[in-house]
Design an enzyme around this catalytic site. Sequence first.
Site, PDB file in Angstrom:
ATOM      1  N   CYS A  32      -6.590  32.281   9.023  1.00  0.00           N
ATOM      2  CA  CYS A  32      -6.081  30.930   9.543  1.00  0.00           C
ATOM      3  C   CYS A  32      -5.086  31.141  10.619  1.00  0.00           C
ATOM      4  O   CYS A  32      -4.796  32.073  10.778  1.00  0.00           O
ATOM      5  CB  CYS A  32      -5.475  29.873   8.435  1.00  0.00           C
ATOM      6  SG  CYS A  32      -4.024  30.444   7.804  1.00  0.00           S
ATOM      7  N   CYS A  35      -1.792  32.895   9.965  1.00  0.00           N
ATOM      8  CA  CYS A  35      -1.805  34.292   9.832  1.00  0.00           C
ATOM      9  C   CYS A  35      -1.814  34.795  11.291  1.00  0.00           C
ATOM     10  O   CYS A  35      -1.162  35.782  11.368  1.00  0.00           O
ATOM     11  CB  CYS A  35      -3.314  34.827   9.379  1.00  0.00           C
ATOM     12  SG  CYS A  35      -3.723  34.358   7.669  1.00  0.00           S
ATOM     13  N   ASP A 437     -14.328  31.370  52.051  1.00  0.00           N
ATOM     14  CA  ASP A 437     -14.319  32.259  52.983  1.00  0.00           C
ATOM     15  C   ASP A 437     -15.804  32.173  53.643  1.00  0.00           C
ATOM     16  O   ASP A 437     -16.744  31.903  53.130  1.00  0.00           O
ATOM     17  CB  ASP A 437     -13.997  33.769  52.841  1.00  0.00           C
ATOM     18  CG  ASP A 437     -14.191  34.773  53.823  1.00  0.00           C
ATOM     19  OD1 ASP A 437     -13.850  34.454  54.874  1.00  0.00           O
ATOM     20  OD2 ASP A 437     -15.095  35.739  53.656  1.00  0.00           O
ATOM     21  N   ASP A 639     -14.431  37.833  49.448  1.00  0.00           N
ATOM     22  CA  ASP A 639     -15.030  39.048  49.181  1.00  0.00           C
ATOM     23  C   ASP A 639     -14.349  40.214  50.032  1.00  0.00           C
ATOM     24  O   ASP A 639     -14.759  41.315  49.547  1.00  0.00           O
ATOM     25  CB  ASP A 639     -16.457  39.089  49.403  1.00  0.00           C
ATOM     26  CG  ASP A 639     -16.979  39.220  50.914  1.00  0.00           C
ATOM     27  OD1 ASP A 639     -15.816  38.579  51.746  1.00  0.00           O
ATOM     28  OD2 ASP A 639     -18.018  39.624  51.209  1.00  0.00           O
ATOM     29  N   ASP A 643      -9.196  38.660  52.418  1.00  0.00           N
ATOM     30  CA  ASP A 643      -9.085  37.487  51.419  1.00  0.00           C
ATOM     31  C   ASP A 643      -8.132  37.526  50.261  1.00  0.00           C
ATOM     32  O   ASP A 643      -7.611  36.508  49.405  1.00  0.00           O
ATOM     33  CB  ASP A 643     -10.642  37.154  50.783  1.00  0.00           C
ATOM     34  CG  ASP A 643     -11.406  36.725  51.894  1.00  0.00           C
ATOM     35  OD1 ASP A 643     -11.176  36.081  52.852  1.00  0.00           O
ATOM     36  OD2 ASP A 643     -12.508  37.228  51.852  1.00  0.00           O
TER      37      ASP A 643
END
Length: 747
Positions: A32, A35, A437, A639, A643
């Site tokens: 649980c 724990c 971009d 990419d 960036d």
Amino acid sequence: MPATALSITPPTSVTPAAGERTVRLRIEGMTCASCVMRVEKALARVPGVVEASVNLATETAEVRLAHGPADAASLVAAIVKAGYAAQPVVADEPAATDANDKAASAGLRAVIAGAVLSAPLLVPMLLAPLGVHAMLDGRWQLLLATPVQFVLGARFYRAAWSALRARAGNMDLLVALGTSAAYGLSVYELLAHGAHSMHLYFEASAVVISLVLLGRWLEARAKRQTTSAIRALQALRPERALVRRDGREVEVAIERVTVGDEIIVRPGERIPVDGALVEGASEVDASLVTGESLPTPVAPGDRVTGGSVNGSGPIVVRTLAVGAESTLARIVRLVESAQAKKAPIQRLVDRVSEVFVPAVVGIAFVTLLGWGLVGGDWTRAILAAVAVLVIACPCALGLATPTAIMAGTGVAASRGILIRDAEALQLAQSLGVVVFDKTGTLTEGRPALVVTEPAPGVQARQVLELAAALQARSEHVLARAVRDAAARDGVAVPPAIDVRAFAGRGVAGSVAGRALRLGSARLMQEEGVDLGPLRAAAEQAEGAGRTVSWLAEAGPQARLIGMLAFGDAAKASAAGAVQRLVGAGIEVILVTGDNAGSARALAAELGIGQVRADVLPEGKAAIVETIKAGGRRVAMVGDGINDAPALAAADVGIAMATGTEVAMAAAGITLMRGDPALVADAIDISRRTVAKIRQNLFWAFAYNVIGIPLAAFGFLNPVIAGAAMAFSSVSVVTNSLLLRHWKGGPR
């Protein structure tokens, strides 16, 4: 577009700061949320631990260690001292399916044994309201209930004792206390009033234990389904490979393949390594790795990704990456790391679970005293207290968040969306702005023929036909764009002769006896060609940032044939992706270093309202910071290296895996293919996952908020309370599993 071997940068949790390292541990015995807190506190007390994150659903811990004496052994010792078993996870270790299957089989056997022993106790109780009195002799009830209580229920006593030694509480302690009270009361009644006493409650203790075991088994079975995405990815790597060595073909274990080996892959087989094609041509299906639905043609020189399926022809692949460095292994590590992390919303659950078990024990004690002292009915007092202990379910609280995150990140990975951590997943659902971009993100990143304008009296198809003839053997990027356009439109290209180039100006040649020139306005001026008929169209194209070439017939009667404008074409899915984002209430902004003309033209084509052009890399990050300062949550999609600052500055950075590793390292989400539609998909799966987390937490809290008072006031007997407790955990996990049916949006 040729297939490429994608390079996935591991998340920061896998590549810690200088001097730090990360250790992953597999933990046994957690039941649980209490724990989880206990294990995290035990790990945090080990000198050198910077951060510890424990996941109940995966039963793993990810621990970040500073430079110092702490190691895996000291972490395991701390967990064992806290009352649990643990072992380090070996890098790229396959899922422990054998161990899980054995545990599942043992759990099912315990459930069946509990049902067989408990049924004779439960059935007479169910028949009594119908007027059927078939209650067993008390001694038989004792005989049936005892093995359930102390053999099948031994696990609860062991876990409860470990919790008490650690001065903590957990679900096992509640079960042990509740069932022991019901069993002990029944033994007392049996000894005090004989075998035919009407106040025996052996069925309560036995059935509750059986129901808890059933709930745990169903819960484990459902949790295993949440890791199906990881197991599916791990299953993609073949165990053996056919290697060409010393002129012979040798089949070896995949672990013995080294960088530089040449691997022979037959049609229909999975490619076992990341590599480059050196022989043959085929089509590669990488759908299970990248989410790309269509096979991609490959030829010598193209990169291929391990786990992809070779299609139509035999190929030979030179190995570039194996084992832990392969794309597949990195994807698995990234998804595992995301599933091991906690979402910010989990902090509320952690605070509640820390005091939950002591609070429940206190409520049960007050219930006992209330019924016993006020009502004078100590038997009913004990049963009410037992019902309180049994119905309380921190299991559901502990599973509400991690199971949803596991299901969400898993199904996202199968669609080509890699989410680095749970924080990125949670933040993405509340985005108000997405900044794109331009080059390589919304556009193809390479020149394409976007306008073919014929002169008066000439057909556009003829312009393309003659231009393609002149460019048939050229390797110039614009020449390839002309040939691609001709192939796309099904234009038959006639042969050209006497083709020659004019450096920096264009080309000349003859087609069907006609002397032609293709090139710049300067070349046309030298040839005496009047550009007037298409001057306005050319100025419009140049104003949009296009590169313009002219096609003319040379000679004494020089005349203009047509104009060709080249630009970076928008990706096929870009317009649809923008529409989906706008439809979801998200503002879209285009930020690019390109000129304003080309940026405005693309924005108009895609339906983007705001454009920022001629922006330097640091300017992109400043724009993102300005949006954030306005109180809106923002994502940056890019990419390239330029960036990276903006990706890091954004609340959620989204990088294309077709771009640079620098961009991916700065991003919270990586898209396995350069498809803008995946941005909308990532936000959609984020919203759906967070919605599931909220639903799960609502039901987990609701079970306890409603169930505990009902039990305390005597409206629930222990058997019904046990059934409700077991159902709560299973329902939470099952609700999370509904995410596996997510398919993403339209393309």
